[in-house]
Enzyme design. Structure first.
Site, PDB file in Angstrom:
ATOM      1  N   GLY A  62       0.729  -1.177  -0.448  1.00 62.10           N
ATOM      2  CA  GLY A  62       0.290  -0.164   0.204  1.00 62.10           C
ATOM      3  C   GLY A  62       0.287   1.284   0.362  1.00 62.10           C
ATOM      4  N   GLY A  63       0.003   1.883   0.788  1.00 65.08           N
ATOM      5  CA  GLY A  63       0.922   3.153   0.630  1.00 65.08           C
ATOM      6  C   GLY A  63       2.264   3.131   1.148  1.00 65.08           C
ATOM      7  N   GLY A  85      23.776   9.818 -30.635  1.00 64.07           N
ATOM      8  CA  GLY A  85      23.169  10.663 -29.326  1.00 64.07           C
ATOM      9  C   GLY A  85      22.973   9.586 -28.257  1.00 64.07           C
ATOM     10  N   ALA A  86      24.332   8.371 -28.717  1.00 65.18           N
ATOM     11  CA  ALA A  86      24.381   7.621 -27.437  1.00 65.18           C
ATOM     12  C   ALA A  86      25.605   7.768 -26.936  1.00 65.18           C
ATOM     13  CB  ALA A  86      24.420   6.145 -27.557  1.00 65.18           C
TER      14      ALA A  86
END
Length: 513
Positions: free
Chosen positions: A168-169, A403-404
């Site tokens: 949960g939280g 780009g790499a």
């Protein structure tokens, strides 16, 4: 009653947590209790407990008369290998370690003290989640903890160790911290459990499949480290702490290895295959340049086409990011970009120099990557490297295309020192792809297209795809033999030891997420 005897009786009761039967049940699951974990974690005799007698204040839904000193969490501080560390350990033997108002208050008070003292904080989580009987008080408690996590982020190291359920939280506190550890087969993290999932979606899944250590260290990337049992997990946490400063701006812990730290590593000269399309193991490079070949792998099982690890070079802790040619040929993708981004920012926050080892032909192509936001995730890595002010050293071992090449900390992205091995291929794209585009008509019109293509590829490699072109333009500081790599890194770290970097005044940047 004698006041001293009363104190001793109360202390003895504290040690029992939720009772002997609950302790036995914890052991049968293969788990240590909260206090046993603390005893194992800290240097003997150094742990100091805080707020030991805090009790819950709930008198509804059967909670009346169930008060136990400590309210299901042990908090305090001590020494780990001589370094001050704060800790809270949830006690599953009392109410399943559930978090209520006072339980949360103990944790948030400890977080405030750790931040004020400038010391790492470690959370040993073993809890069934929010204490339902305390309602909104439990939820408010989570909010206080999350707020303190955020206030301490980048100032003191925050480490979460999942040693049981975390649902949960409750999962958001670990997610806000710097490092997450999990124990195999006994720890799980998930927002909604298997019972809810089968009701809502019809999917059948076990708790371990949904949120176990293997899932979060290999698929989701939520956890950085995993270990087979409680003790080995705590040993890993101690090892991590040995690489970290007590707080941002504090000196890094130094250690020294035996032998000649400046010795050349001849084996690296023979490591790369003659065929640049064949794989090799980047771990061999890493272990060849760090002290004693020792590393601490972070996210070892997640996005394995990229390695992120901590090590020491001449006694100085460093963070290493390296493409792994053995997996996806070292291509960058969404997961590896996210993994690297987080790692760079963590190193930068705590003043750990970053060494980048480059061998990548580019970003992984495909609709899955484009639809999944590879542009956004890749931009995050560009941002992280550009923003980082720690010493940044880049070594191109083989391929660095397009780009790499930029994303793996090139000179213009802020690398302080860039070295390349003689085998390095630094270009917009690989020779074959470039030739097929530039000389498409020449190849098609040739008498023997294959021979023509080979001739042009060799020409391209000689003129454009080698480290000396980049060195001629000042993008590479030096072309070095692989065996010199360790020595060159040591020299670069010494040169940049007192690095100061200015950044524009602003509230904060807006990193792409």
């Amino acid at each position: 009653m004698d006041k001293y005897q009363d104190l001793q009786d109360r202390r003895a009761k504290l040690m029992l947590g939720g009772g002997a039967d609950k302790i036995e049940a914890q052991h049968k699951k293969g788990k240590l209790t909260a206090r046993e974990r603390i005893d194992y974690f800290f240097d003997p005799g150094t742990f100091v407990e805080l707020n030991a007698y805090v009790q819950h204040r709930c008198n509804d839904l059967g909670m009346e008369g169930t008060q136990v000193d400590g309210d299901g969490v042990v908090t305090g501080f001590g020494l780990v290998k001589g370094q001050r560390v704060f800790v809270f350990a949830q006690d599953f033997t009392y109410n399943g370690g559930s978090l209520g108002e006072m339980h949360a208050q103990k944790i948030s008070k400890l977080q405030e003290k750790a931040l004020a003292a400038g010391c790492p904080i470690v959370g040993l989580l073993d809890s069934g989640g929010a204490r339902i009987q305390e309602g909104i008080g439990s939820l408010a408690g989570f909010g206080k903890i999350f707020y303190q996590n955020t206030m301490a982020s980048g100032i003191i190291p925050q480490i979460s160790v999942i040693m049981g359920p975390c649902a949960g939280g409750a999962v958001y506190s670990p997610a806000l911290t710097d490092f997450v550890f999990m124990v195999e087969n006994t720890s799980q993290m998930f927002l909604t459990g298997p019972a809810v999932i089968v009701t809502v979606t019809g999917e059948q899944v076990t708790a371990e499949e949904l949120g176990g250590a293997a899932t979060h260290t290999s698929k989701s990337g939520v956890a950085h480290f995993r270990a087979p049992d409680d003790k080995s997990c705590l040993d890993k946490v101690k090892n991590l702490i040995s690489y970290l400063p007590s707080k941002a701006g504090a000196p890094l812990p130094k250690s020294f290895s035996a032998g000649n730290v400046h010795a050349k590593v001849d084996a690296l000269n023979e490591l790369l295959p003659d065929n640049s399309n064949k794989a090799y193991d980047m771990y061999d490079v890493i272990k060849g340049v760090v002290d004693d070949g020792e590393i601490l792998d972070s996210h070892e099982h997640f996005a394995r086409n990229l390695i992120t690890c901590y090590a020491r070079v001449d006694g100085t802790p460093v963070g290493i990011i390296a493409n792994q040619p053995k997996v996806l040929a070292g291509c960058m993708d969404i997961d590896s970009s996210t993994k690297a981004t987080r790692f760079v920012r963590t190193c930068d926050a705590f003043g750990i120099p970053v060494i980048t080892l480059v061998d990548t032909s580019g970003f992984l192509p495909g609709t899955g990557q484009e639809y999944g936001g590879i542009i956004r995730h890749g931009a995050g890595l560009l941002y992280a490297y550009s923003e980082a002010t720690v010493p940044k050293i880049t070594i191109v071992t083989r391929k660095a295309y397009g780009g790499a090449y930029i994303a793996m900390c090139c000179r213009d992205l802020g690398a302080d020192v860039v070295y390349a091995w003689p085998q390095a291929e630094i270009a917009v794209m690989g020779p074959e792809g470039a030739i097929n585009i530039i000389y498409k008509r020449d190849i098609a019109g040739a008498e023997n297209p294959d021979d023509k293509r080979t001739e042009l590829v060799n020409m391209y490699k000689e003129k454009f795809s080698n480290p000396y072109v980049a060195a001629n333009h000042g993008y590479v500081d030096d072309v070095i033999e692989p065996r010199e790599t360790r020595e060159k890194i040591i020299q670069a770290l010494l040169m940049m030891r007192d690095k100061k970097a200015d950044r524009p005044a602003r509230k904060h940047g807006n990193i792409p997420f």
